[in-house]
Design a protein around this motif. Structure first.
Motif, PDB file in Angstrom:
ATOM      1  N   VAL A  31       5.044   9.812   7.747  1.00 17.65           N
ATOM      2  CA  VAL A  31       4.305  10.789   7.868  1.00 17.65           C
ATOM      3  C   VAL A  31       4.174  11.042   9.368  1.00 17.65           C
ATOM      4  O   VAL A  31       4.164  10.177  10.167  1.00 17.65           O
ATOM      5  N   HIS A  33       2.633  12.435  12.783  1.00 17.63           N
ATOM      6  CA  HIS A  33       1.361  11.763  13.679  1.00 17.63           C
ATOM      7  C   HIS A  33       0.191  12.669  13.241  1.00 17.63           C
ATOM      8  O   HIS A  33      -0.915  12.105  13.109  1.00 17.63           O
ATOM      9  N   TRP A  36      -1.025  12.101   9.569  1.00 22.26           N
ATOM     10  CA  TRP A  36      -1.894  11.152   9.710  1.00 22.26           C
ATOM     11  C   TRP A  36      -3.300  11.073  10.068  1.00 22.26           C
ATOM     12  O   TRP A  36      -4.116  10.873   9.450  1.00 22.26           O
ATOM     13  N   ARG A  40      -6.313  10.749   7.414  1.00 22.14           N
ATOM     14  CA  ARG A  40      -6.029   9.119   7.486  1.00 22.14           C
ATOM     15  C   ARG A  40      -6.898   8.267   6.092  1.00 22.14           C
ATOM     16  O   ARG A  40      -6.405   7.030   5.985  1.00 22.14           O
ATOM     17  N   LEU A  43      -4.758   8.271   3.472  1.00 14.55           N
ATOM     18  CA  LEU A  43      -3.656   7.301   3.637  1.00 14.55           C
ATOM     19  C   LEU A  43      -3.962   5.947   3.755  1.00 14.55           C
ATOM     20  O   LEU A  43      -2.930   4.996   3.271  1.00 14.55           O
ATOM     21  N   LEU A  52       5.144   5.918   9.925  1.00 14.53           N
ATOM     22  CA  LEU A  52       4.380   6.849  10.722  1.00 14.53           C
ATOM     23  C   LEU A  52       5.685   7.358  11.706  1.00 14.53           C
ATOM     24  O   LEU A  52       6.452   6.726  12.329  1.00 14.53           O
TER      25      LEU A  52
END
Ligand code: SF4
Lengths: 192, 551
Positions: A31, A33, A36, A40, A43, A52
């Motif tokens: 994923v 950044h 992410w 968040r 995930l 990441l």
């Protein structure tokens, strides 16, 4: 792009997702950044392997405890002259305690391979035309180094202090560097 | 001096093999010039106007006689019979052929030399006070720490692809002969309250189009913490230095942008994490390296030497050489000799193979077999008995190495300029040669006294013209070569950047301008004042007035 991991060409089991639509993918995903950051919570609840992608300019130090959530971190080398990723690698390994797969993606030259190994990376995208044997030879070209790094190799200073034989100990080290990076081709996904 | 052990020797040998392979791949066409470029640069190989140029590292400027002889051999075999000593205490060869460079490097490796990191965006060859170990004002020998830095920085895996080149200078004395404030990191030795040596750490100095003096980020760093602190600075810079604009990529720009206090805080924060790690220098390691730099076997001699005084009285040429080229030594009965590579009208810093061999022989005979290369592109024999000075001088004269101008107006620092360099706007060497010819009268030159004149062929400022009393910069004025003059720069412990005095002048007027500037000084100086003192007292006005009076 062929993937070189722990000295062998392996099949890449990871998929890079570009936007939120890929986040539900049950396979291992990498994923970006910013995605992410935006997703968040969602995930963190994911049970399948999560990777990441860390762009150049994004220090890994901001990830803090989240770091242990990732099974893979891919650090971007947008150009071979952009050396930020070398610091990110060492910070991830030596400062943040990250132990799982650390992958260099983007433009990395064979002649940088030894540096990148020393900074804690263990998988690499190489060009289709590249012979992995050349990469491994490049990694073994210098057997002893002056500085501590993320690979735990004893420095020349340490070897001086401990080496009692002293007669061309480096020749043995060339051999062991090669045996640390055995050249083998396998097709199955390696466990990490 | 430092001697390689089997680890160092194996390292350079492997490095030669590695480069041999890279050169072969380039010649085969497997590597493009773009891909080859960073690799050759990490081995000191530049592509210049007419040919490749190889820059060989002389760590902190120290050479053995044997190494100097090898450099002479290389000049003869791979070049056109000469080499060029640089402001970074290195030597450059201007005409090697690409295919022969691996052999050349192998010959260097045999005498414990290499060209690693003399170019490229990495930590460059570390420089130090050329009078290290012999200067009377020294606290401790900075070569110990320079060698420790050399080893740490050699093929540092994290810092091989920095935003830009990175230069470190070390001095162990309060009088700064290493231009520490002109470097990315300058280290100046002090003692703490308990008498232990450590370093004032200065960061962000540099030349180029934005000349800036390094700022102190830590007044005292214990010597044992040197490497961890350097690593912290480099790690901050490697992550945050600009990579989008080559002119803003040096650490000085980062320090200016974030502010020196904020920068220092970032370094300290990083350092706290690694301070007690493996880079901490144990006392045994410091002692082990220090042993290599133990003083040579000096004789016990009276400081006053009758033979020397007799020769001085008998020979005015020798006397003036003593005045300008011989300095005090911490050991009674010994002296430090500067060998000028600036014959009047010659090319600053150039030495022929024969001259290199002569220096090697004289060093072996009179100075424990050791030679230093200075920031001013001269050579130094650091340990000469006073009783031998006259003989040495006679020997130097045979090879045109006895010019009595060290520190004087014709002791010019000049970059290669348009004669070699593909970045140049203008020639520097002919300008320096012409100024040298103007001041060839030794008596007049000695009468003028100490003054620094530096000539750079473009704003990259390789000759450090910003930090010269009289700085000369080649610029491009509507397609023709012109020269901008700065006054008031200083490269010493009270370092300063010079100020532009007025419009650029044509190449054939530069030597006239320097003479005018010197005349203004001579007319206005008070007793005992050096050029720079007069300039500081009067400011630029009298110089400006005279210089542009007729323009
Ligand atoms: S100052 Fe400019 S011209 Fe002179 S050597 Fe440096 S880059 Fe070349």
């Amino acid at each position: 792009m062929p993937l070189l991991r722990h000295g062998a060409i392996v099949e890449d089991e990871w998929t890079r997702v570009a936007d939120a639509s890929g986040l539900a993918d049950p396979l291992p995903i990498i994923v970006p950044h910013d995605l992410w950051l935006a997703h968040r919570d969602r995930l963190l609840g994911r049970t399948q392997p999560l990777g990441l992608h860390l762009p150049a300019g994004q220090s890994p130090e901001t990830l803090a405890e989240d770091i242990q959530r990732f099974s893979l971190i891919a650090v971007a080398f947008p150009k071979f002259t952009d050396g930020r990723g070398f610091s990110y690698g060492r910070l991830l390994r030596e400062r943040l305690g990250y132990r799982r797969e650390l992958r260099a993606v983007g433009q990395v030259l064979r002649d940088q391979f030894a540096f990148i190994l020393r900074c804690g990376f263990d998988s690499f995208e190489i060009a289709d035309a590249d012979d992995p044997a050349d990469w491994l030879a490049a990694a073994a070209a210098i057997s002893d180094w002056y500085q501590p790094g993320s690979d735990g190799r004893p420095t020349i200073q340490r070897r001086r202090a401990h080496d009692t034989g002293r007669a061309f100990a480096w020749q043995a080290a060339v051999g062991s560097a090669k045996s640390r990076l055995p050249l083998r081709r396998s097709t199955g996904a390696a466990a990490h | 001096m430092y001697r390689y052990d089997e680890f160092d020797q194996a390292f350079v040998a492997q490095r030669v093999d590695q480069f041999r392979d890279q050169v072969a791949r380039r010649i085969d066409g497997e590597l493009s010039e773009d891909e080859f470029k960073p690799l050759r640069l990490m081995n000191g190989l530049y592509l210049q106007l007419h040919a490749y140029m190889l820059r060989v590292a002389i760590p902190y400027g120290v050479l053995s006689a044997r190494q100097m002889r090898r450099l002479a051999h290389i000049a003869r075999t791979y070049d056109r019979g000469y080499g060029h000593f640089t402001t970074r205490q290195n030597i450059q060869f201007n005409w090697p052929k690409l295919a022969e460079v691996p052999d050349l490097l192998a010959e260097l490796a045999e005498v414990e030399m290499h060209a690693i990191q003399t170019s490229g965006n990495c930590i460059r060859n570390v420089t130090a006070d050329p009078l290290a170990g012999v200067a009377p004002d020294e606290i401790e020998d900075p070569r110990v720490h320079a060698e420790i830095i050399r080893q740490w920085s050699t093929l540092h895996p994290e810092f091989a692809f920095l935003p830009r080149k990175f230069k470190i200078a070390v001095t162990g004395a309060p009088n700064d002969r290493a231009v520490t404030r002109g470097h990315d990191i300058g280290l100046r030795m002090h003692r703490d309250g308990d008498g232990r040596p450590g370093f004032e750490v200065m960061v962000g100095g540099g030349q180029g189009r934005t000349p800036i003096l390094a700022k102190t980020i830590r007044p005292f760093l214990p010597a044992a913490d040197l490497l961890s602190y350097l690593e912290a600075i480099l790690r901050v810079y490697n992550q945050l230095g600009r990579r989008d604009n080559i002119y803003k990529a040096r650490i000085k720009i980062l320090v200016e942008q974030v502010g020196v206090e904020a920068f220092a805080e970032m370094v300290e924060a990083e350092w706290r994490n690694i301070r007690h790690g493996e880079l901490h220098l144990p006392a045994e390691e410091l002692a082990r390296i220090a042993a290599y730099f133990a003083p040579p076997a000096y004789e016990k001699l009276p400081d006053h030497c009758l033979a020397l005084e007799a020769a001085r009285a008998a020979d005015p040429g020798f006397a003036s050489w003593l005045d300008s080229n011989v300095e005090a030594h911490k050991q009674p009965g010994y002296a430090v000799v500067t060998i000028s590579l600036k014959p009047h009208g010659g090319i600053p810093g150039d030495a022929t193979a024969e001259q290199m061999e002569a220096v090697a022989d004289l060093a072996a005979h009179y100075s424990f077999g050791e030679i230093r290369v200075t920031y001013k592109q001269n050579l130094v024999l650091a340990d000469v008995r006073k009783a031998d000075l006259h003989e040495l001088w006679l020997g130097l004269r045979l090879d045109d190495l006895a010019t009595a101008n060290a520190g004087l107006v014709s002791d010019i620092i000049a970059c290669p300029g348009l004669d070699y360099c593909n970045l140049a706007n203008a020639r520097s060497i002919p300008i320096a040669q012409e100024i040298g010819r103007r001041f060839r009268d030794i008596e007049r030159e000695h009468g003028i006294g100490p003054v620094t004149v530096n000539v750079s062929g473009c704003i990259n400022a390789c000759a450090h013209h910003h930090m010269a009393n009289i700085g000369i910069l080649g610029v491009d004025k509507k397609g023709s070569e012109a020269y901008q003059i700065t006054l008031g720069g200083r490269a010493t412990e009270d370092a300063a950047i010079g100020a532009i005095i007025g419009p650029a002048v044509a190449g054939d007027q530069v030597a006239d301008a320097v003479e005018t500037i010197v005349d203004v000084y001579l007319a206005g100086r008070r007793s005992g004042e050096a050029f720079i003192d007069t300039y500081r007292r009067t400011g630029p006005e009298p110089f400006k007035e005279k210089l542009y009076a007729t323009a």
